[in-house]
Design an enzyme around this catalytic site. Sequence first.
Site, PDB file in Angstrom:
ATOM      1  N   ASP A 255       0.814  -1.208   0.000  1.00  0.00           N
ATOM      2  CA  ASP A 255       0.000   0.000   0.000  1.00  0.00           C
ATOM      3  C   ASP A 255       0.853   1.266   0.000  1.00  0.00           C
ATOM      4  O   ASP A 255       1.779   1.410   0.805  1.00  0.00           O
ATOM      5  CB  ASP A 255      -0.907  -0.014   1.241  1.00  0.00           C
ATOM      6  CG  ASP A 255      -1.773   1.229   1.331  1.00  0.00           C
ATOM      7  OD1 ASP A 255      -2.614   1.419   0.438  1.00  0.00           O
ATOM      8  OD2 ASP A 255      -1.595   2.012   2.296  1.00  0.00           O
TER       9      ASP A 255
ATOM     10  N   GLU B 150       1.722  -0.246  -4.861  1.00  0.00           N
ATOM     11  CA  GLU B 150       0.801   0.838  -5.184  1.00  0.00           C
ATOM     12  C   GLU B 150       1.553   2.141  -4.957  1.00  0.00           C
ATOM     13  O   GLU B 150       2.055   2.396  -3.860  1.00  0.00           O
ATOM     14  CB  GLU B 150      -0.444   0.811  -4.301  1.00  0.00           C
ATOM     15  CG  GLU B 150      -1.466   1.859  -4.709  1.00  0.00           C
ATOM     16  CD  GLU B 150      -2.039   2.664  -3.554  1.00  0.00           C
ATOM     17  OE1 GLU B 150      -2.831   3.588  -3.804  1.00  0.00           O
ATOM     18  OE2 GLU B 150      -1.693   2.388  -2.395  1.00  0.00           O
TER      19      GLU B 150
END
Length: 619
Positions: A264, A301
Site C-alpha cells: 500500500d 501501489e
Amino acid sequence: MSAQPLELGAIVLAPGHVQFTVWAPNATDVALHLLTPQERLIPMQQERDGYWTVAVDNVPAGSRYWYRLDREQDLPDPASRWQPDGVHGPSAVADPTRFAWHDDHWRGIRLSELICYELHVGTFTPEGTFTAIIPILPTLVDLGITAIELMPVAEFPGERNWGYDGVLPFAVHHAYGGPDGLRYLVDACHQHGLGVILDVVYNHVGPEGNVLNQYGPYFTERYRTPWGPALNTDGPDSEPVRRFLIENALHWVREYHIDGFRLDAVHAIVDQLPTHILEELAQTLHAEGLRLNRHILVIAESDANDPRIITPRPLGGYGLDAVWSDDFHHALHTLLTGEQHGYYADYGSLEHLARVFRRGFCYTGQRSVFRRRRHGRAALVAQPEQFVVCIQNHDQVGNRARGDRLSTLVDFERLKLAAATVLLSPFTPLLFMGEEYAETAPFPYFVSHTDPELITAVREGRKREFAAFHAEQEPPDPQAVETFLQAKLRHQLRDEGQHRTLWRFYQHLLTVRRQAAPYQTTPRPWPIVEMDRAAHTLVVRWEDVTPAACLALCFADQPQTVHLNLPDGLWHIRVDSAAETWGGNRSADPSPLRVTGGAGASVLLPPWSATFWEREDVP
C-alpha cells in the site's frame, strides 16, 4: 542480533512448547503474562539489541497471553498471530502446523498470467468471512480470474474497516475467521487454480490499539505521512523495524502460503539508506520464492510514477515485479465521465490515455496542474505487464463522497468500453469486486472505532477530504453500521438482464485475452498507438506478434470513420462491444476486413465502442 535470530512472536516449536520473542528496547524488565490454561508470570531473558525471549512448556494452541513491560503494563504481542478479542484484548498462540494443506502441487502465479480480482472480505458476502468466499471461487474461475487480491486482513479495531487501520500486522482479523479461516480460503483458491495476493500496509499503523511505540522506536518524527509519523526505516534503531516488516511479509508466505503482495502507498515510505526497504523486501521475498520453488509477486501501489520501483536491481532499481498505474485509471475515467475535479484536473484528453498505452505512465516529467509541479519519470526499461491497471478499485470508488461505482455514473455502452480498454490493454488488469456484473451497491469508507474523539475526527476528516471532490455531497457516516451494510455485494444481480450480459462480456474479453498473441507473447510487446483527435478514437496495434492484432477504441458520441494502418491480410473481429450479443445495436458482426496493397482499411466505429481484430495467418 545473532546470525539467525529467533522468529518474532509466539512460535510453536513442538506441541505445547512455545518460544516467545519480542523487541522491547524501551523496557528494563519484560515478562510473559500467560492467562490460560493457567495464569503464570514468567520473566523473559534479555538478548542483544533490545530483544527479549523465553521458551515455555504446557502452552497449548489458543493460550492467551500478554507481555508485561516494566512490571506494570500488559500489552498485546506486536507480532501476535491471533487476537480473538480484538486489538484491545490479549494475544493468543496460533499453531500453523496443525493445518492440513492440500496445495503441494501449487507453484504460484506468474506476472504474465495475472488477472487480479480485488475484494473486501467483509462486504463480498453476507457473512463477511473467509470461508464464505470459497463457494464463489468457481464463478471467478469461470469468469477468467487467476488471482484474488484481498484488501488488508491484519487486525484492526472493531468489526468493520477497510483494513488500512490495522495495528497488529501479523494477526488475521478475528471477525473474518482468524488464522485458520484465511488458510482454508488460500488452500481452496490453490485447489481451484487461483493465486492469492495480499494487500499489506507498511507505510503507517492505525490510530486505535497501536502499541508499537510503547515497545520501541518504531516511528520517527523525521518524516510525516498523511496518517501521522512515518515508520522508522532508516533512522537510529531502524534495523529491528525493518526486520519486523520483512519478517511480517515472510510469515504470510510461510504460514498462509500467500502468493504475492500489494504494498500500500509505497510513495509514503521514506527511506534514505543505500538499500531501500522496498528493494530489501523484494529481494527477500524473491529469494524465499526460489527456496520454496514458487512464484511470489511483489507489486507496489504508488502514485509517484517512479520507474525505480520496477527497474531491475542490477540497473539501480528496487526490483519489484509491478506497480499500479493510477494514470491509466484517471485518463480513462475522465474520458468516460467528463469529471475534472480534484486530481482529475490533470486528465481529460485522449492524449493522456494514449501516453499511458505507449509507456505505462502518462506523466513522465510534465507539469501537473493538480500537484503544481513536474510529476513522474519515463519507465524506459519496463515491460507492459509490470503496470497494473483498472477502471475501478477500492480507492477510486471508496474515496468518492458516497462510494458510487462506475455503473451508476455512465451508461451500458461506456461500461463495456471501459471493460475492453482495461482487459485488452497490454498491461496487467485488476477488477474490483462486482464490476464484472455492474454491481450498483456503493463502496463508501467505513470504520467501527471505539474512541469517541477518534470517531469525530474521522467524520470531520472525511468531510475535509471532499473539499475538492463532490463538495455539494455529504459523505455517509463512516461509523454507522448502515454505511457498511449498504456496501454488501448482491451476487444475484449477476443472473439478471444487463448485469448478466456484462458478466458474459467480461468472460468473453478474458477468453480473448488468454488466446490472443499480444498477451501471450514473452516478453510482452509494446503496441503501436495512433490517435485521431477529431474522431476521438484510439487505435492500438501489435504487428510483431503472430497473429497480429488491433484494438480500436471510440470515445465519441457519434459513429466515427477511422483509417486503420493494418498490414495486408484478412482481419477477423474477435470483440465487438456494440454487437447485439452484448446488448448493442449492431445486429451482426461485420465481415472480415481484407487488407491488400499496403493501403490499410477504413472502418465505421459505433459511439463509445471497442473493437478487436486478429489477422488470419495462413501458413
